[in-house]
Design a protein around this motif. Structure first.
Motif, PDB file in Angstrom:
ATOM      1  N   SER A   1      11.783 -32.265  33.732  1.00  4.60           N
ATOM      2  CA  SER A   1      11.957 -31.429  32.628  1.00  4.60           C
ATOM      3  C   SER A   1      10.787 -31.523  31.688  1.00  4.60           C
ATOM      4  O   SER A   1      10.387 -30.311  30.987  1.00  4.60           O
ATOM      5  CB  SER A   1      13.125 -31.893  31.820  1.00  4.60           C
ATOM      6  OG  SER A   1      13.014 -33.275  31.326  1.00  4.60           O
ATOM      7  N   GLN A   2      10.083 -32.628  31.544  1.00  7.44           N
ATOM      8  CA  GLN A   2       8.833 -32.431  30.717  1.00  7.44           C
ATOM      9  C   GLN A   2       7.876 -31.821  31.292  1.00  7.44           C
ATOM     10  O   GLN A   2       6.912 -31.143  30.750  1.00  7.44           O
ATOM     11  CB  GLN A   2       8.205 -34.093  30.438  1.00  7.44           C
ATOM     12  CG  GLN A   2       9.446 -34.837  29.613  1.00  7.44           C
ATOM     13  CD  GLN A   2       8.768 -36.329  29.519  1.00  7.44           C
ATOM     14  OE1 GLN A   2       8.653 -37.095  30.404  1.00  7.44           O
ATOM     15  NE2 GLN A   2       9.116 -36.878  28.130  1.00  7.44           N
TER      16      GLN A   2
ATOM     17  N   GLU B   1       8.013 -29.352  33.477  1.00  2.02           N
ATOM     18  CA  GLU B   1       8.438 -27.762  33.323  1.00  2.02           C
ATOM     19  C   GLU B   1       8.115 -27.443  31.978  1.00  2.02           C
ATOM     20  O   GLU B   1       7.589 -26.269  31.586  1.00  2.02           O
ATOM     21  CB  GLU B   1       9.884 -27.664  33.672  1.00  2.02           C
ATOM     22  CG  GLU B   1      10.307 -27.899  35.079  1.00  2.02           C
ATOM     23  CD  GLU B   1      11.861 -27.768  35.250  1.00  2.02           C
ATOM     24  OE1 GLU B   1      12.571 -27.666  34.200  1.00  2.02           O
ATOM     25  OE2 GLU B   1      12.051 -27.873  36.502  1.00  2.02           O
ATOM     26  N   GLU B   2       8.230 -28.267  30.969  1.00  2.00           N
ATOM     27  CA  GLU B   2       7.780 -27.661  29.583  1.00  2.00           C
ATOM     28  C   GLU B   2       6.478 -27.672  29.138  1.00  2.00           C
ATOM     29  O   GLU B   2       5.970 -26.712  28.656  1.00  2.00           O
ATOM     30  CB  GLU B   2       8.390 -28.949  28.383  1.00  2.00           C
ATOM     31  CG  GLU B   2       8.559 -28.590  27.084  1.00  2.00           C
ATOM     32  CD  GLU B   2       8.760 -29.830  26.155  1.00  2.00           C
ATOM     33  OE1 GLU B   2       8.586 -29.280  24.879  1.00  2.00           O
ATOM     34  OE2 GLU B   2       9.252 -30.724  26.600  1.00  2.00           O
TER      35      GLU B   2
ATOM     36  N   LYS C   1       5.422 -24.433  30.913  1.00  2.21           N
ATOM     37  CA  LYS C   1       5.609 -23.073  30.012  1.00  2.21           C
ATOM     38  C   LYS C   1       4.582 -22.992  29.144  1.00  2.21           C
ATOM     39  O   LYS C   1       4.223 -21.861  28.751  1.00  2.21           O
ATOM     40  CB  LYS C   1       7.098 -23.325  29.653  1.00  2.21           C
ATOM     41  CG  LYS C   1       8.163 -22.943  30.696  1.00  2.21           C
ATOM     42  CD  LYS C   1       9.483 -23.392  29.991  1.00  2.21           C
ATOM     43  CE  LYS C   1      10.675 -23.315  31.056  1.00  2.21           C
ATOM     44  NZ  LYS C   1      11.961 -23.405  30.344  1.00  2.21           N
TER      45      LYS C   1
ATOM     46  N   ILE D   1       3.661 -26.273  22.137  1.00 10.40           N
ATOM     47  CA  ILE D   1       4.365 -27.387  22.475  1.00 10.40           C
ATOM     48  C   ILE D   1       4.475 -28.471  21.206  1.00 10.40           C
ATOM     49  O   ILE D   1       3.305 -28.519  20.503  1.00 10.40           O
ATOM     50  CB  ILE D   1       3.834 -28.327  23.583  1.00 10.40           C
ATOM     51  CG1 ILE D   1       4.739 -29.265  24.453  1.00 10.40           C
ATOM     52  CG2 ILE D   1       2.453 -28.804  23.462  1.00 10.40           C
ATOM     53  CD1 ILE D   1       4.538 -29.829  25.583  1.00 10.40           C
TER      54      ILE D   1
END
Length: 235
Positions: free
Chosen positions: A36-37, A39-40, A43, A83
């Motif tokens: 998940s990190q 993927e963040e 993005k 971010i």
């Protein structure tokens, strides 16, 4: 006074225990490659590139830097607009992973590698420097050798843990004294199990990054022989 002293000792003990436990808990979290990190960050990189005329948020490295360490992400360029902070498992935030980009000329992809590998390589280099000359052992390819660890004081051979198979990977040394991780076993496994299409004379390391969030950091190029087995791609 006695009650105050007792209370102080209790609070001090609690604080001491908390101080001991928290770093371990934090360290454990910082050693996990959360998808998940990644993927963040992907993005954030995509948005940054789109809004900055194709420029990527990366640190400048020497042109001779190996490809998988060449494009480290510079989170300062993306905080806080793209971010909120660097991932907790990133080097910049006390973690063990370096976030990098690959395929920067095509479609940049966020990947990671474990910086603890660099620590082991640095340790081996220090021992070699103390001895004064590289401890070459068996030749594996042109300019590539195994390491005679006994000559530099090791009782057991150091190794890197594969991010792909969790197997122990050996180190190799070149005639220039450069140390790399040998990913031959990982590549052999990938070739046999994934039926990847590769060509002789071409670097086959991308088959490791295709279905993984990791890059084969601190590696030499590889290709295949007539039997479709991995070999070092050397001049």
């Amino acid at each position: 006074m006695k009650r105050f002293t007792l209370l102080f000792l209790v609070l001090s003990s609690i604080a001491l225990l908390s101080g001991c436990l928290y770093p371990q808990e934090k360290l454990a979290k910082n050693q996990v490659p959360y998808e998940s990190q990644i993927e963040e960050v992907q993005k954030a990189v995509d948005k940054f590139q789109k809004e900055n005329d194709g420029i990527l948020p990366i640190k400048t490295k020497d042109q001779h830097t190996p490809i998988y360490e060449k494009y480290p992400i510079e989170f300062k360029k993306m905080i806080p607009q793209y971010i909120s902070d660097a991932p907790g498992n990133s080097y910049e935030n006390g973690g063990v992973f370096q976030y990098v980009l690959i395929d920067v000329e095509d479609k940049p992809k966020v990947k990671i590698f474990d910086l603890r590998i660099a620590e082991k390589i640095r340790e081996i280099h220090m021992r070699i420097d103390a001895q004064g000359y590289p401890p070459f052992k068996d030749q594996l390819a042109n300019n590539v050798y195994t390491i005679n660890y006994k000559k530099i004081g090791y009782k057991e051979e150091p190794y890197a843990i594969s991010p792909y198979t969790n197997n122990n990977l050996p180190f190799v040394i070149t005639t220039k004294g450069e140390i790399f991780v040998d990913y031959s076993s990982d590549l052999y496994h990938a070739l046999k199990n994934n039926k990847a299409r590769v060509k002789r004379g071409e670097d086959i390391r991308p088959i490791l990054t295709k279905n993984s969030q990791f890059v084969p950091a601190y590696s030499l190029p590889y290709t295949v022989n007539k039997k479709n087995e991995p070999i070092f791609l050397t001049k």
